[in-house]
Design an enzyme around this catalytic site. Structure first.
Site, short mmCIF file in Angstrom:
data_model
loop_
_atom_site.label_atom_id
_atom_site.label_comp_id
_atom_site.label_asym_id
_atom_site.label_seq_id
_atom_site.Cartn_x
_atom_site.Cartn_y
_atom_site.Cartn_z
N GLN A 53 -0.35 -0.10 -5.40
CA GLN A 53 -1.23 -0.70 -5.04
C GLN A 53 -2.11 0.53 -4.00
O GLN A 53 -1.02 1.45 -3.41
CB GLN A 53 -0.88 -1.68 -3.78
CG GLN A 53 -2.29 -2.14 -2.64
CD GLN A 53 -1.98 -3.33 -2.05
OE1 GLN A 53 -0.50 -4.06 -2.08
NE2 GLN A 53 -2.52 -3.73 -1.04
N ASP A 54 -3.21 0.78 -3.90
CA ASP A 54 -4.01 2.02 -3.28
C ASP A 54 -3.42 3.32 -3.69
O ASP A 54 -3.12 4.04 -3.03
CB ASP A 54 -3.81 1.85 -1.77
CG ASP A 54 -4.36 0.51 -1.21
OD1 ASP A 54 -4.99 -0.15 -1.98
OD2 ASP A 54 -4.16 0.29 0.14
N ASP A 72 -6.57 -2.97 -5.86
CA ASP A 72 -7.41 -1.84 -5.32
C ASP A 72 -7.07 -0.45 -5.73
O ASP A 72 -7.08 0.62 -4.49
CB ASP A 72 -7.56 -2.15 -3.68
CG ASP A 72 -8.10 -3.38 -3.43
OD1 ASP A 72 -8.72 -4.25 -4.26
OD2 ASP A 72 -7.81 -4.06 -2.40
N TRP A 86 -14.89 -3.58 -0.56
CA TRP A 86 -13.70 -3.51 0.81
C TRP A 86 -15.01 -3.49 1.91
O TRP A 86 -14.44 -3.92 3.18
CB TRP A 86 -13.19 -2.26 0.90
CG TRP A 86 -12.24 -1.92 1.87
CD1 TRP A 86 -11.69 -2.75 2.92
CD2 TRP A 86 -11.87 -0.53 2.17
NE1 TRP A 86 -10.92 -2.31 3.64
CE2 TRP A 86 -10.80 -0.70 3.46
CE3 TRP A 86 -11.78 0.72 1.66
CZ2 TRP A 86 -10.14 0.27 4.19
CZ3 TRP A 86 -10.90 1.62 2.45
CH2 TRP A 86 -10.17 1.42 3.62
N GLN A 96 0.92 -1.32 -0.11
CA GLN A 96 0.02 0.04 -0.14
C GLN A 96 0.64 1.36 0.15
O GLN A 96 1.86 1.49 0.88
CB GLN A 96 -0.91 0.12 1.31
CG GLN A 96 -2.22 -1.17 1.34
CD GLN A 96 -1.59 -2.28 1.91
OE1 GLN A 96 -0.23 -2.36 2.16
NE2 GLN A 96 -2.43 -2.93 2.74
N ARG A 113 -13.86 -5.22 -6.13
CA ARG A 113 -14.26 -6.02 -5.10
C ARG A 113 -14.75 -5.34 -3.73
O ARG A 113 -14.20 -3.95 -3.63
CB ARG A 113 -13.14 -6.94 -4.63
CG ARG A 113 -11.98 -6.30 -4.27
CD ARG A 113 -10.67 -7.29 -3.62
NE ARG A 113 -9.54 -6.69 -3.37
CZ ARG A 113 -8.74 -7.60 -2.53
NH1 ARG A 113 -8.75 -8.67 -2.59
NH2 ARG A 113 -7.59 -6.69 -2.20
#
Length: 324
Positions: A156-157, A180, A238, A134, A236
């Site tokens: 990521q993120d 994500d 969270w 992240q 997806r």
């Protein structure tokens, strides 16, 4: 000749005067502006000013961990060139602070936007930590936040739409990442954007609040990337009540035929709202989507206009609160 020289001088003075009036502050690393760093310009904005403060940021890579406090409302950033005006930092969730504690996802952000009515144009926002887990480029808490012709770079993120009551509008933006890489609680409308999938992962991880009318809406966007075929899901959940809708988007081969993932949360299949409408491209496969996702009807799709999603806020205009 003297007349022409005088005319040219007057014209130059007029252009210079207009340029000075257009921007309240200019940031330039070479010292040709009011400030050399972006944070200095933010700090100079009067608290809770009733007028827009426009900050012009000249080309350069500004390695700063930035914070726009709640008191710095109505701030607009304008970059000189979207690919050459870069605001970046390299923190990540696993990185330690001075006390030896991990920064965590929130602590990894390169830019924190807490204030309402922030606008940015022609700027790249990045987290340059690399593929280390992240690592957030921008975290947004404020309401009525508008990005136009901006880039969000990370893995990521990348983009953290954090504020539960935050409305955000992304127009003609580029957003890249892996797992994500667009995630959070906020209501966000993405229009004419390019979403670039790297490696494998999930485009979105919405955490929409229970009872919220809208979560993420992607309209006329292009999903592409360097990832291999079928390696990405559109989203997806969270949080169980996640809402994400893709409308008339071009979906690349990177999108898995199932489209959506339940994050190993069977309950979310009943509570999340994942929908599509008239998407095209090799990644648009209505007949192979998971059964708990939805294909909108023409009538249902009419509810997902920018005006309806963003409510009483029109991006690009000075917001006026409705009478009580």
């Amino acid at each position: 000749m003297k007349y022409l020289l005088l005319l040219g001088l007057n014209l130059l003075m007029a252009i210079t005067s207009v340029a000075k009036q257009k921007y309240d502050f200019v940031v330039a690393q070479n010292g040709s502006g009011n400030f050399k760093t972006v944070q200095e310009a933010i700090n100079a904005v009067p608290d809770f000013r009733k007028k827009i403060t426009t900050i012009f940021i000249k080309n350069g890579t500004y390695r700063e961990k930035l914070t726009l406090p709640t008191s710095k409302t109505l701030v607009t950033f304008i970059g000189e060139d979207v690919k050459k005006t870069i605001l970046t930092f390299d923190d990540s969730a696993q990185k330690k602070n001075q006390f030896g504690e991990e920064l965590g996802t929130t602590g990894s952000a390169s830019f924190y936007i807490f204030a309402n009515d922030f606008t940015a144009e022609n700027i790249t926002f990045a987290n340059s930590a690399g593929p280390v887990g992240q690592a957030v480029a921008v975290r947004i808490d404020g309401d009525r936040v508008f990005f136009q012709n901006c880039r969000f770079l990370g893995n990521q993120d990348t983009l953290y739409t954090y504020g539960e009551n935050s409305r955000q509008y992304y127009k003609n933006c580029y957003i890249e990442g892996t797992v994500d890489f667009i995630f959070g609680w906020s209501t966000a409308f993405f229009e004419d954007c390019q979403i670039f999938c790297k490696q494998t992962g999930f485009v979105t991880a919405a955490a929409t609040m229970e009872g919220a009318k809208f979560g993420y809406v992607f309209k006329n966007c292009t999903i592409t990337g360097s990832a291999i075929e079928n390696s990405f899901y559109l989203g997806r959940p969270w949080r169980p009540h996640a809402q994400t809708v893709f409308i008339q988007c071009q979906l690349g081969k990177q999108i898995n035929p199932e489209g959506w993932h339940n994050w190993d949360k069977p309950k979310a299949e009943k509570l999340a709202f994942y929908a599509e409408y008239q998407n095209t491209g090799p990644g648009a496969n209505p007949e192979t989507r998971v059964k708990w996702s939805k294909q909108l009807t023409d009538e249902e799709a009419k509810e997902y206009t920018r005006e309806k999603v963003l409510g009483d806020w029109t991006p690009g205009t000075l917001y006026t609160a409705p009478p009580r």
